[in-house]
Structures are given as structure tokens and as C-alpha cells.
Design an enzyme around this catalytic site. Sequence first.
Site, PDB file in Angstrom:
ATOM      1  N   ARG A 155      33.608  -9.148 -28.865  1.00 18.32           N
ATOM      2  CA  ARG A 155      34.675  -9.990 -29.382  1.00 18.32           C
ATOM      3  C   ARG A 155      34.195 -11.388 -29.782  1.00 18.32           C
ATOM      4  NH1 ARG A 155      36.913  -6.171 -26.356  1.00 18.32           N
ATOM      5  NH2 ARG A 155      34.939  -6.435 -25.313  1.00 18.32           N
ATOM      6  N   THR A 156      33.557 -12.092 -28.847  1.00 18.16           N
ATOM      7  CA  THR A 156      33.300 -13.517 -29.059  1.00 18.16           C
ATOM      8  C   THR A 156      32.305 -13.728 -30.203  1.00 18.16           C
ATOM      9  OG1 THR A 156      33.621 -13.741 -26.686  1.00 18.16           O
ATOM     10  CG2 THR A 156      32.765 -15.655 -27.848  1.00 18.16           C
ATOM     11  N   LYS A 182       8.603 -12.375 -26.710  1.00 12.76           N
ATOM     12  CA  LYS A 182       7.167 -12.702 -26.572  1.00 12.76           C
ATOM     13  C   LYS A 182       6.980 -13.865 -25.621  1.00 12.76           C
ATOM     14  CE  LYS A 182       6.569 -11.750 -31.501  1.00 12.76           C
ATOM     15  NZ  LYS A 182       6.420 -12.488 -32.771  1.00 12.76           N
ATOM     16  N   ARG A 233      25.948 -18.238 -25.828  1.00 14.92           N
ATOM     17  CA  ARG A 233      26.342 -17.472 -24.634  1.00 14.92           C
ATOM     18  C   ARG A 233      25.075 -17.181 -23.843  1.00 14.92           C
ATOM     19  NH1 ARG A 233      30.155 -12.232 -24.045  1.00 14.92           N
ATOM     20  NH2 ARG A 233      31.671 -13.896 -24.333  1.00 14.92           N
ATOM     21  N   HIS A 242      34.408 -20.264 -20.198  1.00 13.54           N
ATOM     22  CA  HIS A 242      34.528 -19.582 -21.492  1.00 13.54           C
ATOM     23  C   HIS A 242      35.703 -20.259 -22.202  1.00 13.54           C
ATOM     24  CE1 HIS A 242      34.398 -16.678 -24.576  1.00 13.54           C
ATOM     25  NE2 HIS A 242      34.448 -15.553 -23.890  1.00 13.54           N
TER      26      HIS A 242
HETATM   27  N1   CP Z   1      36.342 -11.640 -23.923  1.00 14.16           N
HETATM   28  C1   CP Z   1      35.025 -11.646 -24.194  1.00 14.16           C
HETATM   29  O1   CP Z   1      34.322 -12.639 -23.997  1.00 14.16           O
HETATM   30  O2   CP Z   1      34.549 -10.469 -24.736  1.00 14.16           O
HETATM   31  P1   CP Z   1      33.047 -10.229 -25.235  1.00 14.16           P
HETATM   32  O3   CP Z   1      32.162 -10.204 -24.002  1.00 14.16           O
HETATM   33  O4   CP Z   1      33.081  -8.880 -25.944  1.00 14.16           O
HETATM   34  O5   CP Z   1      32.672 -11.343 -26.155  1.00 14.16           O
END
Ligand code: CP
Length: 308
Positions: free
Chosen positions: A56-57, A84, A106, A134
Site C-alpha cells: 500500500r504505502t 554488496k 521505510r 507511520h
Molecule cells: N498499511 C501499510 O503500511 O501497508 P503496507 O505495509 O502494505 O505499506
Amino acid sequence: MGFRHLLSIADLGPDDIDEILRVTDSFVEVSERAIPKVPTLRGRTVVSLFFEESTRTRLSFETAAKRLSADTMNFSVSTSSVKKGESLRDTVVTIQAMGVDAIVVRHGSSGVPWQVAQWTPASVVNAGDGWHEHPTQALLDCYTIRQELGRGFDGLHVGIVGDVKHSRVARSDVRALALLGARVTLVGPPTLLPPSLAGWPVDVSHDLDDVVPKLDVCYLLRMQLERQEQALVPSLREYTARYGLTLERVARLPDHALVMHPGPMNRGVEIAPEVASLPRAVVTKQVTNGVAVRMAVLYRLLGSGVAL
Ligand code: CP
């Protein structure tokens, strides 16, 4: 509002969140057009730097950047020189040398987005760091609640259910909802709640059946088995029996109450498959709104002074 990075909901005040939600309204309208694109960030470059899995993100930020006409760069750890042995810092400096305006990061370790922000003049957006935060998930959750319930947050009661201990979504949602005036109750077994909740503006319950009839929003968290070093519940079957949202429990929610989940869902664990398909389960709506919310965030970070 003038912030250079979005690392934590703590970077924002209630007025900032209100403004992001207001700008999101405009980008929802843009997203519904036949050609869902505006020239707002033409000439800007946004890179996705994901060291952890995401559906999603990652796709949401990429879609948001493209709908704003920004150029996008996509970094994949598995095909990069990280394999590497290249360090995080060298990776960031290398990407920066190509000329980027925003880095969406992330990482499995808490705090990495703050480190990245020290090494680059670009704006940094936290797309999830360890168990920590998040923030754009919290913003899209707030937007979806406001849109679906058609009311403000004062006095709104949100139950966040399940694996709070390992959840960056829970930490950002609690901060954002509390800032906006909502009441939050964390629900789960003691082993899945943080060892100390000092300073958390929440109530706590270990009894989902007691809480369900009092909620405006039942927000389910994914059971994060990959982050659990030891068994924290006797069995998944027992967890589901006590904390899973079944059809029987949904029937005891108030008629207007929403069911939410950040995804990915463990169907049959924290949410019954039939519950995920109910109209009041707004999980795909959360995903749709995520694009417009991230457009609003990128616009606020990179588009100051540019008319919508
Ligand atoms: N909700 C969320 O962060 O989903 P993803 O891990 O798929 O990005």
C-alpha cells in the site's frame, strides 16, 4: 504551516492536521477526474527508499507523486548495492547526488528517517520505521473517519484492538486521534500491549466484548508474528476467540460504527473474512484516501506557494 519533513505525528499540531485533511479534500476531487493529474510538482523528484516490504504505502506514495506530475525514483534493496554492503548513509548520499527533492523512507529500525534527514537537504517522509511511527497512515485514517462518519473528532471513541506492542500504526494513530480530541481505548491481552503506557493518552481494556458496544470506530491491528520473538498468545485460535472481530461481535457495534484495518489483514485471525466484506469495513476506502492524503503531504512539503 511550515514543516520540512514529516517524521512523526509529533511534528504536527491540530491545525496542521486540519489543514492536511482540508488539502486532501482537493486531491480527492483531483483523483476522481477522468485524468487525475495536476502539474503542481512538475520538475520535482520523489524517491521511495524502502528497506522493508510494502504494497500500500509504496504504491500510494508513487501514485501520489505521479498525480502531482513529480518524477519518481524507486529503490529496491534486493537489486541495490546494499546487497554488496553499501551503508545506509552512502546509499542516501548517492541518491541525493542524483538530485532529489523528497525521500520517502521505510525501514525496520526505529529512528532511521531521522538519521536520513541529517544526511540530505531533501524533505524526508517517514513511511514506517520499526515499531515507532507511520504518520501518513494515521493521517489517512483520520481523513477516512471524518469522511465516513461526517463528524468531527471531539468525543469520538476509537478502539484500537490487538498487537499494539509492535504497531507503529497504533503509535501514530493514538497521537493523531488524541490531538484531534478523540478518546482512544487500546484493547488486547497484556502481552500485546507496550510494557509501559505512561504518557499515552489512552484507556486500556483487556475485554473486547465489553468495549465493542461503546465504539464509533473499531480499528483492528495486524497480528505481527514476524516481530514477535516469543509466543505472546497461547495460540492464534485463542487470540481470535477473545480478540478477533467476528460477525457476532460486529452485530454488537453501534449501527454507525466503522471497522478499520491498516492492512495487510490476517483474515481469520484479527478479522473474520465475512467482516472484512461488510459495507462498514472501510479498508479499501482507507487505501483510496491514502493516495490523496499523500498528495497533500507532498504538496505541503514541496509545493509551497504553488497554486493547486
Ligand atoms: N498499511 C501499510 O503500511 O501497508 P503496507 O505495509 O502494505 O505499506
